[in-house]
Enzyme design. Structure first.
Site, PDB file in Angstrom:
ATOM      1  N   HIS A  52       5.257 -14.415 -10.473  1.00 56.93           N
ATOM      2  CA  HIS A  52       6.184 -13.496  -9.820  1.00 56.93           C
ATOM      3  C   HIS A  52       6.734 -14.200  -8.581  1.00 56.93           C
ATOM      4  O   HIS A  52       5.992 -14.477  -7.651  1.00 56.93           O
ATOM      5  CB  HIS A  52       5.419 -12.226  -9.429  1.00 56.93           C
ATOM      6  CG  HIS A  52       6.270 -11.191  -8.773  1.00 56.93           C
ATOM      7  ND1 HIS A  52       6.345  -9.891  -9.232  1.00 56.93           N
ATOM      8  CD2 HIS A  52       7.078 -11.250  -7.696  1.00 56.93           C
ATOM      9  CE1 HIS A  52       7.159  -9.199  -8.463  1.00 56.93           C
ATOM     10  NE2 HIS A  52       7.612  -9.997  -7.520  1.00 56.93           N
ATOM     11  N   HIS A  95      -3.916  -5.732  -5.203  1.00 60.95           N
ATOM     12  CA  HIS A  95      -3.726  -6.569  -4.026  1.00 60.95           C
ATOM     13  C   HIS A  95      -3.938  -5.769  -2.755  1.00 60.95           C
ATOM     14  O   HIS A  95      -3.994  -4.548  -2.764  1.00 60.95           O
ATOM     15  CB  HIS A  95      -2.310  -7.160  -4.019  1.00 60.95           C
ATOM     16  CG  HIS A  95      -1.244  -6.107  -3.943  1.00 60.95           C
ATOM     17  ND1 HIS A  95      -0.847  -5.370  -5.020  1.00 60.95           N
ATOM     18  CD2 HIS A  95      -0.504  -5.661  -2.905  1.00 60.95           C
ATOM     19  CE1 HIS A  95       0.100  -4.528  -4.671  1.00 60.95           C
ATOM     20  NE2 HIS A  95       0.331  -4.677  -3.396  1.00 60.95           N
ATOM     21  N   GLU A 101       3.138  -0.243   2.830  1.00 59.88           N
ATOM     22  CA  GLU A 101       4.001   0.059   1.700  1.00 59.88           C
ATOM     23  C   GLU A 101       4.134   1.567   1.498  1.00 59.88           C
ATOM     24  O   GLU A 101       3.158   2.253   1.211  1.00 59.88           O
ATOM     25  CB  GLU A 101       3.440  -0.581   0.436  1.00 59.88           C
ATOM     26  CG  GLU A 101       3.261  -2.082   0.561  1.00 59.88           C
ATOM     27  CD  GLU A 101       2.596  -2.677  -0.665  1.00 59.88           C
ATOM     28  OE1 GLU A 101       2.366  -1.943  -1.647  1.00 59.88           O
ATOM     29  OE2 GLU A 101       2.284  -3.873  -0.644  1.00 59.88           O
ATOM     30  N   HIS A 125       0.438   3.074   1.371  1.00 65.32           N
ATOM     31  CA  HIS A 125      -0.696   2.159   1.463  1.00 65.32           C
ATOM     32  C   HIS A 125      -0.507   1.325   2.722  1.00 65.32           C
ATOM     33  O   HIS A 125       0.407   0.501   2.795  1.00 65.32           O
ATOM     34  CB  HIS A 125      -0.768   1.248   0.233  1.00 65.32           C
ATOM     35  CG  HIS A 125      -0.935   2.005  -1.056  1.00 65.32           C
ATOM     36  ND1 HIS A 125       0.048   2.094  -2.007  1.00 65.32           N
ATOM     37  CD2 HIS A 125      -1.974   2.727  -1.529  1.00 65.32           C
ATOM     38  CE1 HIS A 125      -0.377   2.835  -3.023  1.00 65.32           C
ATOM     39  NE2 HIS A 125      -1.598   3.233  -2.756  1.00 65.32           N
ATOM     40  N   HIS A 131      -4.941  -1.712  -3.376  1.00 63.23           N
ATOM     41  CA  HIS A 131      -4.319  -0.749  -4.279  1.00 63.23           C
ATOM     42  C   HIS A 131      -3.785  -1.487  -5.504  1.00 63.23           C
ATOM     43  O   HIS A 131      -3.742  -2.706  -5.549  1.00 63.23           O
ATOM     44  CB  HIS A 131      -3.210   0.039  -3.577  1.00 63.23           C
ATOM     45  CG  HIS A 131      -2.141  -0.828  -2.979  1.00 63.23           C
ATOM     46  ND1 HIS A 131      -2.295  -1.485  -1.781  1.00 63.23           N
ATOM     47  CD2 HIS A 131      -0.902  -1.149  -3.420  1.00 63.23           C
ATOM     48  CE1 HIS A 131      -1.198  -2.167  -1.502  1.00 63.23           C
ATOM     49  NE2 HIS A 131      -0.336  -1.994  -2.485  1.00 63.23           N
TER      50      HIS A 131
HETATM   51 FE   LIG Z   1       1.473  -3.014  -2.855  1.00 64.30          FE
END
Ligand SMILES: [Fe+2]
Length: 208
Positions: A52, A95, A101, A125, A131
């Site tokens: 990614h 992660h 976030e 989060h 999470h």
């Molecule tokens: Fe995240």
């Protein structure tokens, strides 16, 4: 034009009504302009192998900070698309990081949550909070990895989620924390995750 309540913040809300739109202009002075963007036109730069790219392939808007690689805030969406990665876990991975976030679901179903994350819902989060996908999502992805990990997958055409990501820790208001809409059992979406680690498993060696 009418106006009520006060102009406070951090727990105070005001409302106002007026007979015209402040965005109804033919020109704008300054660095900031109102802009309406159709999120369905956004094209993520997707991975086609196994990784990614960074920054996020889903970043629509970013506000740079003086720290290279660390934006003040990113606005990110998770639109309908094909996923074509190979030998890897397709859903957003587990992660924790220095970013905070705040994400929400506009329509459809979010790819990392099978249950209880409905359109109009949101999650927060904070930095260094672990999470990732809920148990049902993980189990389904694990089965796909065993059976068809090289096959393209389709993220539903009817879904759209968004996220604001920032390294500045947001504060929650007293109203938010006392809301009857809070899902106080949210953490249970990970409670039934099972251990799958097998030190003898060598997927790449088997497929080569
Ligand atoms: Fe995240």
């Amino acid at each position: 034009m009418s106006r009520r309540d006060h102009l406070g913040n951090e727990g105070h809300i005001f409302s106002a009504t007026q007979e015209f739109s402040p965005f109804n202009v033919v020109a704008w002075h300054g660095n900031y302009v109102p802009y309406k963007y159709d999120l369905s036109k956004f094209c993520p730069i997707n991975a086609v192998s196994f990784d990614h790219p960074d920054p996020s392939i889903f970043t629509v808007l970013t506000a740079n900070s003086s720290i290279p690689g660390c934006a003040v805030a990113d606005f990110v969406i998770f639109p309908p698309r094909w996923t074509v990665s190979q030998h890897t876990f397709r859903p957003p991975y587990y992660h924790r990081n220095s970013q905070n976030e705040f994400m929400g679901l506009i329509k459809g179903m979010y790819e990392a949550k099978q249950d209880n994350f409905l359109p109009g819902g949101a999650s927060l989060h904070l930095c260094m909070t672990p999470h990732g996908p809920d148990t049902a999502t993980f189990e389904r992805a694990q089965q796909m990895d065993d059976s068809c990990s090289d096959q393209p997958g389709r993220i539903s055409q009817e879904t759209l989620a968004f996220m604001f990501e920032t390294h500045m820790t947001p504060r929650t208001t007293a109203q938010a924390l006392s809301s009857p809409c809070i899902d106080r059992d949210y953490y249970k979406c990970w409670a039934s995750l099972r251990k799958h680690f097998d030190p003898a498993y060598e997927p790449l060696a088997k497929k080569q």
